[in-house]
Structures are given as structure tokens and as C-alpha cells.
Design a protein around this motif. Sequence first.
Motif, PDB file in Angstrom:
ATOM      1  N   ASP A   1       0.773  -1.284   0.003  1.00 49.85           N
ATOM      2  CA  ASP A   1      -0.022   0.228   0.059  1.00 49.85           C
ATOM      3  C   ASP A   1       1.053   1.156  -0.190  1.00 49.85           C
ATOM      4  OD1 ASP A   1      -2.644  -1.567   0.147  1.00 49.85           O
ATOM      5  OD2 ASP A   1      -1.455  -2.152   2.003  1.00 49.85           O
ATOM      6  N   SER A   2       1.743   1.446   1.017  1.00 47.08           N
ATOM      7  CA  SER A   2       2.708   2.660   1.024  1.00 47.08           C
ATOM      8  C   SER A   2       3.605   2.705  -0.129  1.00 47.08           C
ATOM      9  CB  SER A   2       3.215   2.610   2.501  1.00 47.08           C
ATOM     10  OG  SER A   2       3.928   1.302   2.756  1.00 47.08           O
ATOM     11  N   SER A   3       3.971   1.560  -0.649  1.00 46.78           N
ATOM     12  CA  SER A   3       4.803   1.649  -1.874  1.00 46.78           C
ATOM     13  C   SER A   3       4.198   2.228  -2.885  1.00 46.78           C
ATOM     14  CB  SER A   3       5.184   0.124  -2.220  1.00 46.78           C
ATOM     15  OG  SER A   3       5.879  -0.227  -1.050  1.00 46.78           O
ATOM     16  N   VAL A   4       2.807   1.780  -3.166  1.00 43.78           N
ATOM     17  CA  VAL A   4       2.151   2.069  -4.280  1.00 43.78           C
ATOM     18  C   VAL A   4       1.797   3.702  -4.139  1.00 43.78           C
ATOM     19  CG1 VAL A   4      -0.164   2.139  -5.377  1.00 43.78           C
ATOM     20  CG2 VAL A   4       0.923   0.090  -5.097  1.00 43.78           C
ATOM     21  N   LEU A   5       1.432   4.001  -2.922  1.00 41.32           N
ATOM     22  CA  LEU A   5       1.219   5.498  -2.862  1.00 41.32           C
ATOM     23  C   LEU A   5       2.360   6.495  -3.058  1.00 41.32           C
ATOM     24  CD1 LEU A   5      -0.773   7.570  -1.592  1.00 41.32           C
ATOM     25  CD2 LEU A   5       0.039   7.142   0.819  1.00 41.32           C
ATOM     26  N   TRP A   6       3.725   5.968  -2.591  1.00 37.98           N
ATOM     27  CA  TRP A   6       4.990   6.789  -2.780  1.00 37.98           C
ATOM     28  C   TRP A   6       5.177   6.880  -4.344  1.00 37.98           C
ATOM     29  CZ3 TRP A   6      10.247   5.674  -0.084  1.00 37.98           C
ATOM     30  CH2 TRP A   6      11.014   6.827  -0.395  1.00 37.98           C
ATOM     31  N   TYR A   7       5.017   5.662  -5.004  1.00 36.16           N
ATOM     32  CA  TYR A   7       5.482   5.534  -6.258  1.00 36.16           C
ATOM     33  C   TYR A   7       4.387   6.671  -7.139  1.00 36.16           C
ATOM     34  CZ  TYR A   7       5.039   3.464 -11.102  1.00 36.16           C
ATOM     35  OH  TYR A   7       5.059   3.051 -12.280  1.00 36.16           O
ATOM     36  N   LEU A   8       3.133   6.515  -6.959  1.00 37.67           N
ATOM     37  CA  LEU A   8       2.035   7.391  -7.538  1.00 37.67           C
ATOM     38  C   LEU A   8       2.146   8.766  -7.441  1.00 37.67           C
ATOM     39  CD1 LEU A   8      -1.015   4.867  -7.754  1.00 37.67           C
ATOM     40  CD2 LEU A   8       0.233   5.787  -9.776  1.00 37.67           C
ATOM     41  N   LEU A   9       2.394   9.179  -6.076  1.00 32.92           N
ATOM     42  CA  LEU A   9       2.477  10.535  -5.709  1.00 32.92           C
ATOM     43  C   LEU A   9       3.711  11.343  -6.232  1.00 32.92           C
ATOM     44  CD1 LEU A   9       1.155  10.858  -2.114  1.00 32.92           C
ATOM     45  CD2 LEU A   9       0.052  11.090  -3.947  1.00 32.92           C
ATOM     46  N   THR A  10       4.752  10.418  -6.346  1.00 42.66           N
ATOM     47  CA  THR A  10       5.875  10.912  -7.012  1.00 42.66           C
ATOM     48  C   THR A  10       5.895  11.093  -8.522  1.00 42.66           C
ATOM     49  OG1 THR A  10       7.422   9.758  -5.378  1.00 42.66           O
ATOM     50  CG2 THR A  10       8.529  10.593  -7.105  1.00 42.66           C
ATOM     51  N   GLU A  11       5.118  10.036  -9.046  1.00 41.53           N
ATOM     52  CA  GLU A  11       4.950  10.235 -10.460  1.00 41.53           C
ATOM     53  C   GLU A  11       4.105  11.407 -10.713  1.00 41.53           C
ATOM     54  OE1 GLU A  11       3.186   6.638 -13.041  1.00 41.53           O
ATOM     55  OE2 GLU A  11       1.767   7.726 -12.098  1.00 41.53           O
ATOM     56  N   MET A  12       3.068  11.733  -9.932  1.00 46.70           N
ATOM     57  CA  MET A  12       2.184  12.749 -10.253  1.00 46.70           C
ATOM     58  C   MET A  12       2.843  14.331  -9.882  1.00 46.70           C
ATOM     59  SD  MET A  12      -1.166  11.438  -8.260  1.00 46.70           S
ATOM     60  CE  MET A  12      -2.267  10.218  -8.776  1.00 46.70           C
ATOM     61  N   GLY A  13       4.189  14.213  -9.375  1.00 46.04           N
ATOM     62  CA  GLY A  13       4.907  15.417  -9.233  1.00 46.04           C
ATOM     63  C   GLY A  13       4.966  15.879  -7.820  1.00 46.04           C
ATOM     64  N   TYR A  14       4.451  15.244  -6.735  1.00 46.98           N
ATOM     65  CA  TYR A  14       4.244  15.836  -5.379  1.00 46.98           C
ATOM     66  C   TYR A  14       5.614  15.565  -4.926  1.00 46.98           C
ATOM     67  CZ  TYR A  14      -0.754  16.084  -5.596  1.00 46.98           C
ATOM     68  OH  TYR A  14      -1.989  16.266  -6.120  1.00 46.98           O
ATOM     69  N   GLN A  15       6.060  16.526  -4.138  1.00 40.06           N
ATOM     70  CA  GLN A  15       7.200  16.611  -2.930  1.00 40.06           C
ATOM     71  C   GLN A  15       7.004  15.305  -1.985  1.00 40.06           C
ATOM     72  OE1 GLN A  15       8.708  20.339  -2.150  1.00 40.06           O
ATOM     73  NE2 GLN A  15       6.760  21.119  -2.992  1.00 40.06           N
ATOM     74  N   ALA A  16       7.111  14.184  -2.194  1.00 44.50           N
ATOM     75  CA  ALA A  16       6.876  12.893  -1.069  1.00 44.50           C
ATOM     76  C   ALA A  16       7.967  12.360  -0.756  1.00 44.50           C
ATOM     77  CB  ALA A  16       5.654  12.083  -1.768  1.00 44.50           C
ATOM     78  N   ASP A  17       8.443  12.538   0.516  1.00 50.39           N
ATOM     79  CA  ASP A  17       9.631  11.653   1.119  1.00 50.39           C
ATOM     80  C   ASP A  17       9.091  10.718   2.032  1.00 50.39           C
ATOM     81  OD1 ASP A  17      11.038  13.827   0.006  1.00 50.39           O
ATOM     82  OD2 ASP A  17      11.420  14.941   1.845  1.00 50.39           O
ATOM     83  N   GLY A  18       9.694   9.743   2.193  1.00 47.88           N
ATOM     84  CA  GLY A  18       9.574   8.500   2.941  1.00 47.88           C
ATOM     85  C   GLY A  18      10.200   8.357   4.325  1.00 47.88           C
ATOM     86  N   LEU A  19       9.123   7.715   5.278  1.00 44.77           N
ATOM     87  CA  LEU A  19       9.671   7.581   6.540  1.00 44.77           C
ATOM     88  C   LEU A  19       9.540   6.132   6.989  1.00 44.77           C
ATOM     89  CD1 LEU A  19      10.143   8.447   9.643  1.00 44.77           C
ATOM     90  CD2 LEU A  19       8.018   8.725  10.014  1.00 44.77           C
ATOM     91  N   TYR A  20      10.734   5.398   7.116  1.00 42.94           N
ATOM     92  CA  TYR A  20      10.488   4.177   7.376  1.00 42.94           C
ATOM     93  C   TYR A  20      10.870   3.862   9.093  1.00 42.94           C
ATOM     94  CZ  TYR A  20      11.330  -1.002   8.124  1.00 42.94           C
ATOM     95  OH  TYR A  20      11.141  -2.147   8.737  1.00 42.94           O
ATOM     96  N   ILE A  21      10.065   3.197   9.782  1.00 40.96           N
ATOM     97  CA  ILE A  21      10.199   2.895  11.237  1.00 40.96           C
ATOM     98  C   ILE A  21      10.926   1.598  11.448  1.00 40.96           C
ATOM     99  CG2 ILE A  21       9.196   3.060  13.571  1.00 40.96           C
ATOM    100  CD1 ILE A  21       7.343   5.118  12.554  1.00 40.96           C
ATOM    101  N   ASP A  22      11.821   1.407  11.845  1.00 41.15           N
ATOM    102  CA  ASP A  22      12.505   0.091  12.084  1.00 41.15           C
ATOM    103  C   ASP A  22      12.002  -0.238  13.541  1.00 41.15           C
ATOM    104  OD1 ASP A  22      14.093  -2.136  12.655  1.00 41.15           O
ATOM    105  OD2 ASP A  22      15.625  -1.547  11.319  1.00 41.15           O
ATOM    106  N   LEU A  23      11.102  -1.343  13.477  1.00 42.24           N
ATOM    107  CA  LEU A  23      10.266  -1.761  14.597  1.00 42.24           C
ATOM    108  C   LEU A  23      11.198  -2.857  15.399  1.00 42.24           C
ATOM    109  CD1 LEU A  23       7.058  -2.219  13.125  1.00 42.24           C
ATOM    110  CD2 LEU A  23       7.684  -0.286  14.667  1.00 42.24           C
ATOM    111  N   GLY A  24      12.521  -3.255  14.885  1.00 43.76           N
ATOM    112  CA  GLY A  24      13.198  -4.369  15.455  1.00 43.76           C
ATOM    113  C   GLY A  24      12.655  -5.653  15.547  1.00 43.76           C
ATOM    114  N   ILE A  25      11.694  -6.159  14.633  1.00 39.83           N
ATOM    115  CA  ILE A  25      11.112  -7.398  14.473  1.00 39.83           C
ATOM    116  C   ILE A  25      12.076  -8.248  13.793  1.00 39.83           C
ATOM    117  CG2 ILE A  25       9.278  -8.560  13.906  1.00 39.83           C
ATOM    118  CD1 ILE A  25       7.651  -6.285  14.067  1.00 39.83           C
ATOM    119  N   GLU A  26      12.987  -9.163  14.667  1.00 43.46           N
ATOM    120  CA  GLU A  26      13.868 -10.164  13.867  1.00 43.46           C
ATOM    121  C   GLU A  26      13.289 -11.272  13.318  1.00 43.46           C
ATOM    122  OE1 GLU A  26      16.640 -10.318  17.112  1.00 43.46           O
ATOM    123  OE2 GLU A  26      17.552  -8.546  16.880  1.00 43.46           O
TER     124      GLU A  26
END
Length: 299
Positions: free
Chosen positions: A60-85
Motif C-alpha cells: 500500500d505505502s509503496s504504491v502510494l509513494w510511487y504514484l504521488l512521486t509520479e504525479m509530481g508531489y514532493q513526497a519523502d518516505g519515513l520508515y520506522i524500524d520496529l526491530g522485529i527479528e
Amino acid sequence: MRCKICRKEKAVINIKSYLLSLCKDCFVDRFRRQLRHTIKQYRMFGPNDRILIAVSGGKDSSVLWYLLTEMGYQADGLYIDLGIEKNQYSLRSKEYAQQLSQSLKRPLLVYDLRTNTGKGIPDLKGHSNRKSCSVCGKIKRHFMNKIAREKGYDCLATGHNLDDETAALLQSTLRWQQHYLGRQAPVLEEREEGFVRKVKPLVRFTEKEVALFAFLSQLPYLEDECPYAKGATTLFLKDILNQIEERSPGTKLAFYQEFLKIKALFQRELPPPNQCMICGMPTTAQICSACKILSPSLP
Ligand code: AMP
Ligand code: FES
Ligand code: ZN
């Protein structure tokens, strides 16, 4: 079956709620148009806004980032590393988020929960009676909001889709939890006291539609569910809603959209929040729920 729009190509999806069979090109065109429409309809953000997308490495978030970038929006990503091993879940999710950041040529902020707080989700779930998903949800929301505010973004976008939203709606409705019902929306406005504007541009799409878009666009993403999600109430509710949808196509969308029309009934004027004694973020108590989870010895 032929595509109902172009009438030439072979259909790749049958959207039963619209009695619509679509070929690859017509499906992805329609997906893009509907996303644009949703952003406009709910006035989510404009071309000059700086958007922070909470990216999990999933579809979901990958599709969203891909499409907003393609549409020309200034969209940066935030990944929270939850430490799930377990199953190297966090490590592998992060790799997908990083890979997408590189291919989109957009920055990815990484917040490592263990490095910053000394604890990952597997350590925290033992500290609380609540199920790990609810602990994790609170922690993620807390840091997403905090980081978006600190870095001066105009809004925070998440990849919640129609299945996520209707499952949450069903859960709150079953117990008529007015507090949750009043807050469920495609857009939550910014509040001066410390809440960044939050938007969910994919609310219109089912999980199946988002997965098909990702597949047709050859977007790499982590397909695994979180190892702690097994048995989660949300998955059970999604399954029930899918069964209802199968019998009565269009129910999910109607359930959500008709709710939005009467949502005001559940909205209450919230008292101005306090500042958390530990982190300074807004809270109705003295100490916010994220700080309570992170420091279980506190009162
Ligand atoms: P979930 O809470 O897993 O249902 O995910 C809902 C949304 O939260 C996703 O679509 C993402 O936008 C965001 N999200 C989930 N996990 C993470 C993560 N580890 N880092 C950043 N964003 C996340
Ligand atoms: Fe948080 Fe699974 S992603 S517990
Ligand atoms: Zn706090």
C-alpha cells in the motif's frame, strides 16, 4: 472476458461492485484517475505541500509513494524500524523501502526504534497486557507524528486502504466506540497542540485493487504479513467483510462512504490536551501512551 472500456484487450480484473471488467491499461488509468479524484475531493494536499509518507515496505505505502512521486508531489518516505527479528521482518521491509527510495530518487528517513529508545516491538509487547499490534500501532503513530512535526512536513500520508478502514470501522461500530468513530476519517486536520495533518489517499481502493496495481506496475514490495499479525482481530474482521462483499458486492465502499456522511454525529469537541511530561507530545493524561509503553515502570 474483454475489457468493458476499450473493448479490445483481455480483462485482468472484474470489479463486481461496478460490474466492470478491465484490461491492464484501463485498470491502471482508472486507478490513477480515482487517486487524483480522492486527493481533490478531500482536499488532502496541494502541489506545494511537503508530504511525508509512512512507508512500511508493503504494497500500500509503496504504491502510494510511487504514484504521488509520479504525479509530481514532493513526497519523502519515513520508515520506522520496529526491530522485529523474526523472519528478518524489519530488515527485509527496510530493504524494500530503501530500494524504492533509490528508484524514485526521493529521500527516505529511517527511524530505528531500538537505537533511539533501547527497545524494539518484541521487547515492548512483554511490557503491556495489550496485544502487540495495538502496542505497535500506538508507537508507530507517535513517532510518525513526532517526526513529521519536527521535520516541518505539511502532512503525513499513510497507505491505509478500504479494507483497513472498513475493518477499523466495523470494530468500532460493534461496540459503538464513539471516540474512535469520531476520529476515523480520510483526513485528520492539523491541531496546534502538536498533531500534524494526516491523510489516507488510498481509502477508495480495496486491498485487492492495490495489490493488482503493484503487480501490474512491477513494484517490488514485501508480501509477508508481520509475524505478530497472526490471529489479529483486524485480519478476522477483514475476512468477514470479504465474505459479505462476495455475497453483496459494493458493501465495503457503501459502509465507509455512508459512514462519512453521518460521522458528525460522533464528533465531540475535544478538551485541549496536556503536554506529555516526558516527551512533550499532546496527551489527555500526564504521560502519553507511547511513553507509558516505553517506560512501563512509570505510574
Ligand atoms: P498497518 O498499521 O501495518 O496496518 O499499516 C498502516 C500504514 O502505516 C501503512 O500503509 C504505512 O503507511 C504505515 N506503516 C506501517 N508500518 C510502518 C513502518 N514500519 N514504518 C513506517 N510506516 C509504516
Ligand atoms: Fe507492528 Fe506487526 S507491524 S506488531
Ligand atoms: Zn510522551
